[in-house]
Enzyme design. Structure first.
Site, PDB file in Angstrom:
ATOM      1  CD  GLU A   1      59.441  23.588  71.158  1.00  0.00           C
ATOM      2  OE1 GLU A   1      60.060  23.445  72.230  1.00  0.00           O
ATOM      3  OE2 GLU A   1      58.900  24.654  70.830  1.00  0.00           O
TER       4      GLU A   1
ATOM      5  CD  GLU B   1      54.725  25.260  71.239  1.00  0.00           C
ATOM      6  OE1 GLU B   1      55.419  26.019  71.944  1.00  0.00           O
ATOM      7  OE2 GLU B   1      54.745  24.020  71.336  1.00  0.00           O
TER       8      GLU B   1
HETATM    9  O1  AHR Z   1      54.347  26.794  75.072  1.00  0.00           O
HETATM   10  C1  AHR Z   1      55.312  26.550  76.031  1.00  0.00           C
HETATM   11  C2  AHR Z   1      56.400  25.597  75.562  1.00  0.00           C
HETATM   12  O2  AHR Z   1      57.150  26.209  74.560  1.00  0.00           O
HETATM   13  C3  AHR Z   1      55.929  24.316  74.915  1.00  0.00           C
HETATM   14  O3  AHR Z   1      55.674  23.325  75.836  1.00  0.00           O
HETATM   15  C4  AHR Z   1      57.104  23.936  74.063  1.00  0.00           C
HETATM   16  O4  AHR Z   1      56.706  23.220  72.934  1.00  0.00           O
HETATM   17  C5  AHR Z   1      57.762  25.250  73.729  1.00  0.00           C
HETATM   18  O5  AHR Z   1      59.117  25.226  73.980  1.00  0.00           O
END
Ligand code: AHR
Length: 504
Positions: A174, A293
């Site tokens: 990210e 994610e």
């Molecule tokens: O999964 C939790 C967080 O969400 C992770 O660390 C990040 O990549 C995202 O913002």
């Protein structure tokens, strides 16, 4: 009158072979995911490495093909050397992402042993926040090389004679997010990702690299970020990442269910950008999507901010421990349906995360491990969703919610198993107050008989599971199959998995 939806399945109407890694997950050094999650040396079920066997058993049931590690935001200031070698020499460090103390008792070697035990592969991430290409190369040498060179020898000295052989590498995490340690502009990141992936492939040409896309579709730089990053890094990376967390906000259950349609826009837009850059470069390589994610995440946001602000630098604090409701499980089922239907482009997807932190598995310290509501759609998709995605041609009613218009009543995905002997229909009835009759017309499936229909159903959208009571779990249902047409009455707000097998 009860509404009817008609699903037509033709054996020859294929979307794509599904990459098994569509059912991946994620463990970050965050909260109680690692410490007091997978690792609790004093727990009665702990193995010789301090890993909880009861958690291992629940992960094994999920049959997770790949687990992303060690972050997440955590990776952007992670010094992996602190987590290798004799434990007594390991340094405690501060993790800025989650304002937590990192004891480094678990590092790469311990995680690899755990991954082997649960039968998964590791999707490794490099720190492109506070470190760069040189460190990524050192880490790659430590993990993957069998050479007589410093970092490969260091691994051997640490007791791991054979390389770990990680195939899949995330180029940071990210990096478009202002919250990220070492956040960069698209150009800065694109150049760094390109040079790092290029150099890493010079060292080990068997690896695949994932470039960071946007942290979510609502990022102000969404789309321009992907375009610039790919302009810089297209030839060196194999995937671009997508992340999205689903938040009920103040909406109704119907709004929440409908909001998932945003995934189609997200996936289609990123795919188009990949193809535009491909065309502009005259490349014959296709960059695929890694949705590494995804999950519901909203229950604990305010509490977590408060804890990180007022009570920082603790060891294994309770962070991001969302208690998942029934409706969250339905939303995750809808997301899995979307991923299957986009499996021509989405090759990797990781439910974020796996244990304690926004997770399907929860642990009690010194106590049991248990399954949250969201465990089940994931487990069933992982079990029945491998093979070939077939087109789910559905004629279904439409409804409006407070926020969304023309929302389809039923969403469905269809998977033919690798041996072509099993056909699975995943279906969600998004109507919250009406049954829907699902009629499924099967073409090209002579000799197939229904073997099971399992559903998640509840009148209470907000019900949760806990250590003592698994209120939400699949129930068995009876389906009718007559003259090649299958009929199932789907309960309001239900997740359904109908399995047919070819008779011997
Ligand atoms: O999964 C939790 C967080 O969400 C992770 O660390 C990040 O990549 C995202 O913002």
């Amino acid at each position: 009158m009860t509404k009817t939806s008609r699903l037509t399945i033709n054996k020859s109407d294929k979307i794509s072979d599904i990459d098994d890694r569509l059912y991946g997950s994620f463990i970050e050094h965050l909260g109680r995911a690692v410490y007091d999650g997978i690792y609790e040396p004093s727990h009665p079920s702990a193995d010789e490495n301090g890993m909880r066997e009861d958690v291992i058993d629940l992960v094994k049931e999920l049959n997770v093909p790949v687990v992303r590690y060690p972050g997440g935001n955590f990776v952007s200031n992670y010094f992996w050397e602190n987590g290798v070698g004799p434990k007594e020499n390991r340094k405690k460090r501060l993790d800025l992402a989650w304002r937590t103390l990192e004891p480094n008792e678990v590092g790469i070697s311990e995680f690899v042993k755990w991954a082997k035990k649960v039968g998964t592969s590791v999707m490794m991430a490099v720190n492109l926040g506070t470190r760069g290409t040189a460190d990524a190369l050192n880490l790659l040498e430590y993990c993957n090389l069998d050479t007589d060179s410093y970092y490969a020898n260091l691994r051997r000295e640490h007791g791991d004679k054979k390389p770990f052989g990680f195939r899949l590498w995330c180029m940071g995490n990210e990096m478009d997010g202002h919250w990220q340690v070492g956040h960069k502009t698209a150009y800065e990141y694109g150049r760094l990702a390109a040079e790092t992936a290029k150099a890493m492939k010079m060292m080990d040409d068997s690896i695949e690299c994932v470039a960071c896309g946007s942290a979510n579709i609502d990022q102000p730089t969404f789309a321009t970020w992907e375009k610039e990053v790919l302009e810089q890094a297209y030839e060196y990376v194999d995937y671009i990442s997508l992340h999205q967390y689903f938040n009920k906000k103040d909406g109704s259950t119907e709004d929440f269910f409908a909001s998932i349609d945003n995934l189609d826009t997200f996936i289609d837009t990123v795919s188009s950008i990949c193809d535009e850059v491909k065309a502009s470069k005259g490349s014959d390589k296709t960059v695929y999507l890694s949705f590494d994610e995804w999950n519901c995440w909203y229950h604990t946001l305010a509490e977590d901010d408060e804890r990180m602000k007022n009570d920082p630098w603790g060891l294994a604090p309770h962070l991001l421990e969302d208690d998942y409701t029934f409706e969250d499980a339905i939303v995750n089922g809808l997301a899995l349906i979307k991923f299957i239907n986009h499996s021509d482009r989405v090759k990797i997807a990781c439910l974020a995360q796996l244990v304690n932190v926004i997770a399907p598995i929860r642990t009690e310290k010194e106590g049991p491990a248990w399954k949250q509501t969201i465990y089940y759609p994931y487990e069933q998709a992982s079990k029945y969703g491998r093979g070939t995605a077939l087109k789910a041609q559905i004629t279904t009613g439409k409804h409006n919610t407070d926020i969304y218009e023309n929302v389809s009543d039923v969403e469905a995905a269809v998977v033919l198993s690798k041996d072509e002997e099993q056909l699975t229909v995943f279906a969600v009835n998004r109507l919250t107050d009406e049954d829907t009759v699902l009629e499924v017309e099967l073409n090209g499936f002579e000799g197939f008989k229904t073997v099971s229909w399992q559903a998640l159903e509840s009148d209470d959208m907000l019900v949760t599971n806990d250590a003592d009571n698994e209120r939400i779990k699949p129930v068995d249902k009876t389906v009718i199959l007559e003259n090649g047409v299958l009929k199932a009455t789907l309960k309001p707000a239900s997740w359904n998995v109908i399995v047919l097998r070819k008779e011997a």
